[in-house]
Write an enzyme that holds these catalytic residues in place. Structure first.
Site, PDB file in Angstrom:
ATOM      1  N   ARG A 151      46.399  44.337  42.076  1.00 29.45           N
ATOM      2  CA  ARG A 151      47.020  43.261  42.842  1.00 29.45           C
ATOM      3  C   ARG A 151      48.498  43.244  42.474  1.00 29.45           C
ATOM      4  O   ARG A 151      48.876  43.660  41.378  1.00 29.45           O
ATOM      5  CB  ARG A 151      46.385  41.905  42.517  1.00 29.45           C
ATOM      6  CG  ARG A 151      44.893  41.820  42.820  1.00 29.45           C
ATOM      7  CD  ARG A 151      44.331  40.473  42.378  1.00 29.45           C
ATOM      8  NE  ARG A 151      42.908  40.332  42.704  1.00 29.45           N
ATOM      9  CZ  ARG A 151      41.912  40.650  41.886  1.00 29.45           C
ATOM     10  NH1 ARG A 151      42.189  41.122  40.678  1.00 29.45           N
ATOM     11  NH2 ARG A 151      40.656  40.496  42.264  1.00 29.45           N
ATOM     12  N   LYS A 176      42.599  38.330  37.904  1.00 31.66           N
ATOM     13  CA  LYS A 176      42.064  37.162  38.593  1.00 31.66           C
ATOM     14  C   LYS A 176      40.852  36.629  37.840  1.00 31.66           C
ATOM     15  O   LYS A 176      39.969  37.374  37.437  1.00 31.66           O
ATOM     16  CB  LYS A 176      41.666  37.541  40.026  1.00 31.66           C
ATOM     17  CG  LYS A 176      41.409  36.346  40.921  1.00 31.66           C
ATOM     18  CD  LYS A 176      41.239  36.783  42.359  1.00 31.66           C
ATOM     19  CE  LYS A 176      41.053  35.588  43.263  1.00 31.66           C
ATOM     20  NZ  LYS A 176      40.886  35.989  44.681  1.00 31.66           N
ATOM     21  N   HIS A 241      49.243  44.468  49.217  1.00 32.67           N
ATOM     22  CA  HIS A 241      47.785  44.401  49.077  1.00 32.67           C
ATOM     23  C   HIS A 241      47.095  45.480  49.912  1.00 32.67           C
ATOM     24  O   HIS A 241      45.963  45.870  49.615  1.00 32.67           O
ATOM     25  CB  HIS A 241      47.288  43.013  49.490  1.00 32.67           C
ATOM     26  CG  HIS A 241      46.020  42.610  48.809  1.00 32.67           C
ATOM     27  ND1 HIS A 241      45.961  42.245  47.474  1.00 32.67           N
ATOM     28  CD2 HIS A 241      44.745  42.532  49.266  1.00 32.67           C
ATOM     29  CE1 HIS A 241      44.712  41.943  47.152  1.00 32.67           C
ATOM     30  NE2 HIS A 241      43.956  42.123  48.218  1.00 32.67           N
ATOM     31  N   ARG A 244      46.056  48.333  47.858  1.00 34.90           N
ATOM     32  CA  ARG A 244      44.812  48.062  47.113  1.00 34.90           C
ATOM     33  C   ARG A 244      43.599  48.313  48.021  1.00 34.90           C
ATOM     34  O   ARG A 244      42.619  48.925  47.599  1.00 34.90           O
ATOM     35  CB  ARG A 244      44.832  46.626  46.610  1.00 34.90           C
ATOM     36  CG  ARG A 244      43.580  46.149  45.882  1.00 34.90           C
ATOM     37  CD  ARG A 244      43.846  44.754  45.330  1.00 34.90           C
ATOM     38  NE  ARG A 244      42.637  43.998  45.035  1.00 34.90           N
ATOM     39  CZ  ARG A 244      41.987  44.038  43.867  1.00 34.90           C
ATOM     40  NH1 ARG A 244      42.420  44.819  42.900  1.00 34.90           N
ATOM     41  NH2 ARG A 244      40.910  43.291  43.670  1.00 34.90           N
ATOM     42  N   HIS A 267      36.415  42.573  41.137  1.00 37.75           N
ATOM     43  CA  HIS A 267      35.698  41.636  41.985  1.00 37.75           C
ATOM     44  C   HIS A 267      34.526  41.027  41.223  1.00 37.75           C
ATOM     45  O   HIS A 267      33.769  41.754  40.571  1.00 37.75           O
ATOM     46  CB  HIS A 267      35.152  42.331  43.237  1.00 37.75           C
ATOM     47  CG  HIS A 267      36.207  42.673  44.244  1.00 37.75           C
ATOM     48  ND1 HIS A 267      36.004  43.590  45.254  1.00 37.75           N
ATOM     49  CD2 HIS A 267      37.464  42.206  44.403  1.00 37.75           C
ATOM     50  CE1 HIS A 267      37.107  43.682  45.986  1.00 37.75           C
ATOM     51  NE2 HIS A 267      37.999  42.848  45.486  1.00 37.75           N
ATOM     52  N   TYR A 276      34.550  47.241  52.205  1.00 36.45           N
ATOM     53  CA  TYR A 276      35.160  48.560  52.391  1.00 36.45           C
ATOM     54  C   TYR A 276      34.182  49.566  52.992  1.00 36.45           C
ATOM     55  O   TYR A 276      34.605  50.599  53.499  1.00 36.45           O
ATOM     56  CB  TYR A 276      35.730  49.071  51.064  1.00 36.45           C
ATOM     57  CG  TYR A 276      36.801  48.150  50.538  1.00 36.45           C
ATOM     58  CD1 TYR A 276      38.016  48.008  51.215  1.00 36.45           C
ATOM     59  CD2 TYR A 276      36.587  47.363  49.404  1.00 36.45           C
ATOM     60  CE1 TYR A 276      38.979  47.129  50.760  1.00 36.45           C
ATOM     61  CE2 TYR A 276      37.565  46.488  48.942  1.00 36.45           C
ATOM     62  CZ  TYR A 276      38.754  46.369  49.632  1.00 36.45           C
ATOM     63  OH  TYR A 276      39.707  45.489  49.186  1.00 36.45           O
TER      64      TYR A 276
END
Length: 291
Positions: A151, A176, A241, A244, A267, A276
């Site tokens: 990120r 995150k 982003h 990414r 994640h 994806y």
């Protein structure tokens, strides 16, 4: 003794709570080790809601929350912002005040998610971006974002000591959710990092501003990506982003297990990574490194 005299008494705390109706929200988030950014945003939107409803927190009802959410949706807020507002209100009224406004069965529901797919660049487009870079620093920004799936905020916080040249990986500190993780980096990019460090000699952060030991701003990092996307004649509406998204998609196309991709991206839920699978095309080659 001085420290004891400065300690807030129960009466002082009651006064603070009376003056600021969500004083206990800030305290609870600090105790739970929420990030300063999350605390600031949760407080902001809770205060904005109370200003909108013109009531105290203990007088709030579900109709007022629905009216506020209807207002922010109609004002053109992004889906991410609306989710953030709901999370902020839910944390306070459900987790702290124990109100039932967000009860799973009968409570306030989130707006239906838009079924938008992430924008993904082809490998050829990314190579074009890199080839038109006339600035070593900006070139490395694009390479790390793409080859390691960071990120932009994680890239900004990346420190010199986070690069492991022996094990060929990058440590992401407090990403995150304040979680550390490890991600990959290609041999080509590792060599470029070594060369960059020797030339620029950053003190703490890989990408420092003109002030030593000060990070580049997110805006500057984003601008570097935007400028070279335009220079490479890429017409897609992209951001940092997007690199990414491209990292994850190309790894999937190269046959990397979805669980590994989830781990590298940081994640919390596999469902987030599964998006994806909707944009990946058939495996084209057995290339291990993206660059």
């Amino acid at each position: 003794m001085l420290a004891e005299r400065n300690m807030p008494t129960s009466n002082n705390r009651s006064t603070l709570e009376a003056r600021d109706p969500i004083f206990n929200l800030a305290q609870e988030m600090r105790l739970r080790n929420f990030s300063p950014k999350t605390i600031r945003l949760y407080l902001y939107y809770n205060k904005e809601f109370l200003r909108f409803a013109s009531v105290c927190a203990d007088e709030v009802n579900s109709r007022q929350i629905k009216d506020y959410l209807d207002y922010v949706i109609n004002s053109g807020k992004s889906r991410a912002t609306i989710d953030l507002i709901i999370n902020a209100l839910k944390f306070y009224y459900h987790n702290i005040l124990r109100r039932t406004f967000f009860n799973k069965k009968t409570g306030i529901k989130r707006p239906k998610k838009e079924d938008k797919l992430p924008i993904v660049l082809s490998k050829e487009e990314i190579i074009r971006m890199i080839n038109v870079c006339d600035n070593k620093k900006h070139k490395l920004i694009i390479q790390i974002l793409y080859c390691s799936g960071l990120r932009v905020s994680e890239l900004r916080n990346l420190q010199v000591d986070d690069i492991d040249f022996d094990r060929k990986n990058i440590l992401i500190r407090a990403g995150k959710g304040k979680k550390d993780r490890i991600t990959v980096v290609s041999n080509v990019v590792l060599a470029n990092i070594k060369e960059y460090l020797q030339e620029y000699q950053p003190i703490t952060y890989i990408f420092e501003s003109f002030q030593l030991s000060k990070k580049m701003s997110v805006r500057s990092l984003q601008k570097a990506v935007d400028n070279y996307a335009k220079k490479a004649n890429i017409s897609k509406n992209i951001s940092a982003h997007t690199l990414r998204h491209s990292f994850a998609t190309h790894q999937l196309e190269n046959g990397v297990n979805l669980r590994y991709i989830q781990s590298m991206l940081g994640h919390a839920r596999l469902e987030t990574t599964q998006i994806y699978t909707k944009v990946a095309i058939d495996k084209l080659s057995d290339i291990n490194d993206l660059l």
